[in-house]
Every structure is written in structure tokens, then in C-alpha cells.
Design a protein around this motif. Structure first.
Motif, short mmCIF file in Angstrom:
data_model
loop_
_atom_site.label_atom_id
_atom_site.label_comp_id
_atom_site.label_asym_id
_atom_site.label_seq_id
_atom_site.Cartn_x
_atom_site.Cartn_y
_atom_site.Cartn_z
N THR A 95 -5.73 4.46 -7.68
CA THR A 95 -7.16 4.15 -7.65
C THR A 95 -8.02 5.39 -7.47
O THR A 95 -9.21 5.37 -7.77
N THR A 96 -7.46 6.45 -6.89
CA THR A 96 -8.15 7.73 -6.73
C THR A 96 -7.08 8.81 -6.66
O THR A 96 -5.94 8.58 -7.04
N ASN A 97 -7.46 10.01 -6.17
CA ASN A 97 -6.43 11.00 -5.90
C ASN A 97 -5.52 10.43 -4.80
O ASN A 97 -5.95 9.55 -4.04
N CYS A 98 -4.25 10.78 -4.74
CA CYS A 98 -3.73 12.03 -5.29
C CYS A 98 -2.62 11.71 -6.30
O CYS A 98 -1.50 11.36 -5.91
N LEU A 99 -2.92 11.89 -7.57
CA LEU A 99 -1.95 11.68 -8.64
C LEU A 99 -1.27 13.01 -8.97
O LEU A 99 -1.93 14.01 -9.22
N MET A 100 0.06 12.99 -8.96
CA MET A 100 0.84 14.14 -9.43
C MET A 100 1.32 13.83 -10.84
O MET A 100 1.53 12.66 -11.18
N PRO A 101 1.47 14.84 -11.70
CA PRO A 101 2.04 14.58 -13.03
C PRO A 101 3.33 13.79 -12.89
O PRO A 101 4.28 14.25 -12.24
N THR B 167 0.85 -1.19 0.00
CA THR B 167 0.00 0.00 0.00
C THR B 167 0.88 1.24 0.00
O THR B 167 2.07 1.20 0.32
N HIS B 168 0.27 2.36 -0.35
CA HIS B 168 0.96 3.65 -0.32
C HIS B 168 -0.06 4.71 0.06
O HIS B 168 -1.24 4.63 -0.29
N GLY B 169 0.39 5.73 0.80
CA GLY B 169 -0.49 6.84 1.11
C GLY B 169 -1.73 6.42 1.87
O GLY B 169 -1.67 5.70 2.87
N GLU B 170 -2.89 6.84 1.36
CA GLU B 170 -4.16 6.60 2.05
C GLU B 170 -4.62 5.15 1.99
O GLU B 170 -5.63 4.80 2.59
N ALA C 172 2.87 19.60 0.18
CA ALA C 172 4.27 19.97 0.02
C ALA C 172 4.59 21.37 0.50
O ALA C 172 5.76 21.73 0.64
N LYS C 173 3.59 22.18 0.76
CA LYS C 173 3.82 23.57 1.15
C LYS C 173 4.54 23.64 2.49
O LYS C 173 4.21 22.90 3.42
N PRO C 174 5.54 24.51 2.63
CA PRO C 174 6.25 24.63 3.91
C PRO C 174 5.30 24.94 5.06
O PRO C 174 4.28 25.61 4.89
N LEU D 128 -0.21 -9.34 0.67
CA LEU D 128 -0.34 -7.93 1.05
C LEU D 128 0.70 -7.71 2.15
O LEU D 128 0.45 -7.92 3.32
N ARG D 129 1.91 -7.27 1.74
CA ARG D 129 3.06 -7.41 2.61
C ARG D 129 3.36 -6.21 3.50
O ARG D 129 3.87 -6.36 4.61
N GLY D 130 3.12 -5.01 3.05
CA GLY D 130 3.50 -3.86 3.86
C GLY D 130 3.12 -2.56 3.19
O GLY D 130 2.26 -2.53 2.30
N ASN D 131 3.78 -1.47 3.62
CA ASN D 131 3.47 -0.14 3.09
C ASN D 131 4.73 0.48 2.50
O ASN D 131 5.79 0.47 3.12
N PHE D 132 4.59 1.02 1.30
CA PHE D 132 5.71 1.65 0.61
C PHE D 132 5.62 3.16 0.75
O PHE D 132 4.60 3.77 0.41
N GLY D 133 6.69 3.79 1.23
CA GLY D 133 6.78 5.24 1.20
C GLY D 133 5.87 5.93 2.20
O GLY D 133 5.40 5.35 3.17
N THR D 134 5.60 7.20 1.89
CA THR D 134 4.88 8.04 2.84
C THR D 134 3.67 8.68 2.17
O THR D 134 2.92 8.00 1.50
N ALA D 135 3.48 9.97 2.34
CA ALA D 135 2.28 10.63 1.83
C ALA D 135 2.42 10.98 0.35
O ALA D 135 3.51 10.96 -0.22
N TRP D 136 1.29 11.38 -0.25
CA TRP D 136 1.19 11.56 -1.69
C TRP D 136 2.18 12.57 -2.27
O TRP D 136 2.69 12.38 -3.39
N GLN D 137 2.49 13.63 -1.54
CA GLN D 137 3.30 14.70 -2.12
C GLN D 137 4.76 14.31 -2.30
O GLN D 137 5.52 15.01 -2.96
N ASN D 138 5.15 13.16 -1.74
CA ASN D 138 6.53 12.68 -1.87
C ASN D 138 6.70 11.68 -3.01
O ASN D 138 7.78 11.12 -3.17
N GLN D 139 5.64 11.46 -3.80
CA GLN D 139 5.68 10.38 -4.78
C GLN D 139 6.75 10.56 -5.85
O GLN D 139 7.34 9.58 -6.32
N LYS D 140 7.02 11.81 -6.29
CA LYS D 140 8.01 11.98 -7.35
C LYS D 140 9.39 11.52 -6.90
O LYS D 140 10.15 10.93 -7.68
N LYS D 141 9.71 11.77 -5.65
CA LYS D 141 10.98 11.33 -5.11
C LYS D 141 10.96 9.83 -4.83
O LYS D 141 11.91 9.10 -5.18
#
Length: 517
Positions: free
Chosen positions: A275-281, A231-234, A375-377, A250-263
Motif C-alpha cells: 500500500t506504500t513503501n517499503c517495496l524492494m525489487p 499484516t506485515h511491517g508497518e 539491512a545495513k549491519p 484479520l488474523r495476525g501478523n506475518f513476518g518482520t520488518a520490510w528489509q526481510n521481505q525477500k527471504k
């Protein structure tokens, strides 16, 4: 031609995006989303006072969902929805010309109230969509979409518009209850479940978004194929449902929240299913590994249609092969285990223990710290706030904002973990039910409990949850990292006077105000 969009927390200059969305939305896409919104309003007017069928309800719900931030960037998809809207409007024999752009250029206070309503309905449509996928719907919820949208074409007083905003909050509570019942009915009651952040060697698939039904179908189709699913994010709370966690892959969770996906997705040797939001370009480094389904869309990405045949995703996972060796990964604070599953049933099963702890003074305060991440500070506020909470307090959390601190080990209080993850933003109903149940036990109102809500927002599902809290009369909510650009000074003044809403300041200052020390 300029666009105008100020529906998300990160909108340009805190006022509105006009030359492309901060979210990555192009001007043409924004204008098409306005056109789709116009079609929805016109259809609501045409269907007013007439019976409407499942096809029209589907269009209303999915059309609103499509316009949520970070859902669909594919102009062809939105154009197809607009054409479908035209056909439905004709089928109802009505025409009520409407331009969504008129909302953005209306009187400041009218614009503010209409935006609150429209954005609240967009968020509620997401919850209605997920419930509908599982065969659950409610006539009152469906009817409000028509009523609310049609109101945008009418000349109403400020009081009438405010009443509709509050009604949206009340109806959304019913919608969230509907979704909660649908999820529990399909997958069982969530239970606390440790989830590893490490990734095993071999082929795997990452699933992100909110739709548990899509995850269930993918687990069925990947069973026995030597592919692990993360799983990822939500999607993290999926691990807590008995009918989902029974799948060993269903083994675990990859990464963190949606705004970090590009990295986080840059070099991963696996496909990612949105499957839903949050997709970044997506960046070129991983765009060939992105798959979308449901209302999610992006030009050039492979879309899994309503038949839900995930063969292309499975084939990509096998071809990429995954990591050669196990990868140890962690949350933002270095933790390797996350524990979702503290839903309403779990928390209330130890209600007597909680009550005794409160009465004895062992637990002195509850904090609901949750909502959207972004992602906003300034969002490190929520990490520091949780770290600074006293040892005799409990932190309830939900939605992707929890990734700021959900890997922290804050120990226990009264034998209970100090951080309790209640689920997705979709699971805000659980938090409301816990609060009202505790108020009943103590014979007081929710506002009289030793409970403080410190919320973060980004998109429109957070808006409708906030409206639900207002409709319940809940006061003294702390909101950040910034206040919505679409709330005018006069409307903000009204909300402050009526609900004592406060912008966040610093963790130490806000804790001092809350705890009075």
C-alpha cells in the motif's frame, strides 16, 4: 549517465549512490525522479501567490511521496507524473526552469540545508497523503509544500534556509496531528491488542505498508470469502484499531520488518499487497504474487488503481490456497505474540499510575527506542540496547525498528508492560503528546524528563520526524546506525551545538552516559 542519490541511510559508501541505488533503483528511474522533483519546484514557483486547487495539491503531495525511497520503481508511472506536472505548470501560466541535479552539486552546506528541507517535505507528504485519503487536509500544511519547494529555486542565506528547515518540522507536527485525528476518527482509538505471529491453514493475503484505508477496503471485500488477512511491517498497528480489528478474518501478523521481505516472501503461498513503501525489487520466486496500489509501483506488477477493486488479489489468494496446515512463526527473538496499541490515549489513561511510579522511584527512566529498520549491519544495537535497559525502566517504541525487539518479554514495572508499542512511524505524534503531557504533569520541560530518545533512521519520513523534534527544542537525541550523508560537517556541528544530537556508540556505553552510572 550517472545518478546521484544520498537520501537514505544505506546510501553507497556512506556518500551517495551513482551507479544504481542500493534500494534497487535504476539510474533511469533516479533521473526521472529528479525530473519529477524539478517539475514540482517549477510548479511551486508558477503557483506562488496564486490560489491552487485540489488537483494541484494532490499532485504536489503524491509527487513528493513517489520520490521517497522504496516507493515507486516504475518509469512509466513517473513519466506520467512529469507530463501531468508540465500541464499544471502551463495552467498557471508560469515557467521557472529548475534542475534538481543543481541541488546535489551545490555548495556543501547549501546542499545539506536544501536536502534536509526537500527530504523532510517528502516525508511530510506521505503523512499528508494518508490524511487526505481519509478526507482530512490543512491549508497550512498544503501551503508549505509550495513555499518549501519554491525556496529551492531562490538564492537564500544559510539562516533563511535553516529557518525553512525548522518551519518544516513545525508544520509536520500539524500534519502528524491531522493524520492522527483522521485515523482515530475513522477507526477509533487504538487499544492494546495481542497479535499472533502464527499463520492459519487456508487462503490468506498479506498487507504491508502504512495505509489503513486500503486495509479497511480489503477487509470489506474479503469478508465471508474464507480468506484470512495478515499484516506485515508497518501495518501491524492496524490490529489495535476497533473498527479494523472487528473483522474476524484479520488474523495476525506475518513476518518482520520490510528489509526481510525477500527471504520471508520467497515461498509463501499467498499474494502480498503493497500500500506504500517499503517495496524492494521482488525476487522471481514471488514476483507473480506482488500487487501494488496508490503511489507504489514496480514494472510488471499488477497495480490496483484508484477504484480499489481488489478482485485480482482475492482471486490470487484463492488460487494459491495458503498453507495446508497451521504454521507456527515467530519474531526475531523467538516470540509468538506482539502487542501494539499503546497510543497516546492508552498511555495517558494510566498517567496517574505512571506519575506515582516515577515519584516513588519504581520507574526511574523512559526510553523511546524507535524509528526505521534496515539491512545495513549495526542495527542489532537496538536489540541489545533494549535488552540491557534496567528493570525499572519503560521502553516506548514505534515504527518498523521495533521488530528488532518487539517480541521480547521484558516483564512489567509498576504493573505496566516494559515494552509499549505506540504504532507506525505515522504515530510519532502519540509519542510527542505523551512526552509533553508528562512534562506538564511534572511541571518541567520535555528535556528535563527522565526520558531518552534513541532513534534509528532509514528514509525521509524519519527525517521529517527528526525535524519536528528539533522544532520542539528536544535535545540529547541518540541517532543511528549512521548519521545522514546529506548533513555536512558544518550543519552537523550546528545541530550538535543547538540540540546536542549524538551518534550511537555501543549499548553499554550509551546507557552509561544516559543513566550516569
Amino acid at each position: 549517465m550517472e545518478m546521484f542519490c544520498f537520501q537514505c541511510e544505506q546510501t553507497a559508501n556512506g556518500t551517495g549512490c551513482t551507479r544504481g541505488g542500493v534500494c534497487g533503483k535504476k539510474i533511469d528511474t533516479a533521473l526521472l525522479q529528479d525530473e519529477l522533483t524539478s517539475k514540482l519546484v517549477e510548479l511551486a514557483c508558477a503557483a506562488e501567490g496564486k490560489p491552487h486547487d485540489a488537483e494541484t495539491d494532490d499532485f504536489m503531495i503524491d509527487g513528493l511521496f513517489t520520490t521517497i525511497t522504496n516507493v515507486n520503481f516504475d518509469d512509466a508511472d513517473i513519466e506520467a507524473l512529469c507530463s501531468r506536472g508540465d500541464a499544471l505548470i502551463r495552467s498557471y501560466g508560469g515557467s521557472c526552469p529548475f534542475a534538481a541535479a543543481d541541488v546535489w552539486h551545490a555548495d556543501e552546506d547549501v546542499r545539506s540545508l536544501e536536502s534536509l528541507l526537500l527530504f523532510g517535505m517528502r516525508g511530510m507528504a506521505a503523512y499528508a497523503h494518508h490524511a487526505r485519503v481519509l478526507g482530512k487536509e490543512d491549508p497550512e500544511v498544503n501551503a508549505f509544500f509550495y513555499k518549501g519547494l519554491a525556496s529551492l529555486a531562490k538564492d537564500l542565506t544559510a539562516d533563511e534556509r535553516l529557518a525553512l528547515v525548522m518551519e518544516c518540522g513545525r508544520v509536520n507536527l500539524k500534519c502528524m496531528a491531522l493524520l492522527n485525528d483522521a485515523n482515530v476518527g475513522a477507526y477509533g482509538k487504538p487499544e492494546p491488542t495481542p497479535v499472533s505471529t502464527d499463520i492459519e491453514a487456508g487462503p490468506f493475503i498479506i498487507v504491508t505498508g502504512h495505509d489503513l484505508h486500503d486495509l479497511k477496503l480489503l477487509l470489506e471485500q474479503t469478508e465471508g470469502k474464507g480468506i484470512n488477512v495478515y499484516t506485515h511491517g508497518e501495518m501491524l498497528p492496524a490490529h489495535a484499531y476497533p473498527e479494523l480489528k472487528k473483522y474476524a478474518h484479520l488474523r495476525g501478523n506475518f513476518g518482520t520488518a520490510w528489509q526481510n521481505q525477500k527471504k520471508e516472501f520467497a515461498d509463501v503461498p499467498a499474494p502480498i499487497l503493497f500500500t506504500t513503501n517499503c517495496l524492494m525489487p521482488p525476487a522471481p520466486s514471488y514476483s507473480d504474487r506482488i500487487f501494488t496500489t496508490s503511489v507504489v509501483g514496480y514494472p510488471g506488477m499488477t497495480h490496483i488503481d484508484e477504484r480499489k477493486d481488489f478482485t485480482p488479489v482475492i482471486e490470487k489468494a484463492l488460487a494459491l490456497g495458503g498453507y495446508a496446515e497451521k504454521r507456527e512463526m515467530s519474531g526475531l527473538n523467538g516470540g509468538h505474540v506482539l502487542t501494539p496499541g499503546f497510543g497516546v490515549d492508552t498511555v495517558l489513561s494510566v498517567a496517574d499510575k505512571v506519575v506515582d511510579a516515577v515519584k516513588s522511584g519504581t520507574i526511574k527512566h523512559f526510553f523511546l527506542v524507535g524509528g526505521c529498520d534496515g539491512a545495513k549491519p549495526g542495527r542489532n544495537y537496538y536489540t541489545e540496547f533494549v535488552k540491557q535497559t534496567p528493570d525499572d525502566s519503560v521502553i516506548l517504541t514505534l515504527a518498523c525498528g521495533k521488530y528488532r525487539f518487539n517480541d521480547l518479554d521484558l516483564g512489567t514495572v509498576a504493573g505496566l508492560p516494559r515494552i509499549m508499542d505506540m504504532g507506525q512511524c505515522n504515530d510519532a505524534y502519540s509519542a510527542i503528546q505523551v512526552a509533553t503531557a508528562l512534562a506538564d504533569v511534572f511541571g518541567c520541560g520535555v528535556n528535563d524528563l527522565p526520558l531518552s530518545m534513541v532513534l534509528s533512521w532509514y528514509e525521509q519520513k524519519a527525517v521529517c520526524i527528526l525535524l519536528t523534534l528539533f522544532s520542539l527544542g528536544i535535545k540529547n537525541i541518540y541517532l543511528g546506525p549512521t548519521l545522514p550523508a546529506f548533513v555536512s560537517p558544518n550543519v552537523l556541528k550546528l545541530l550538535v551545538e543547538k540540540f546536542s544530537i549524538s551518534p550511537i556508540s555501543t549499548p553499554s556505553e550509551d546507557l552509561e552516559k544516559i543513566l550516569g552510572s
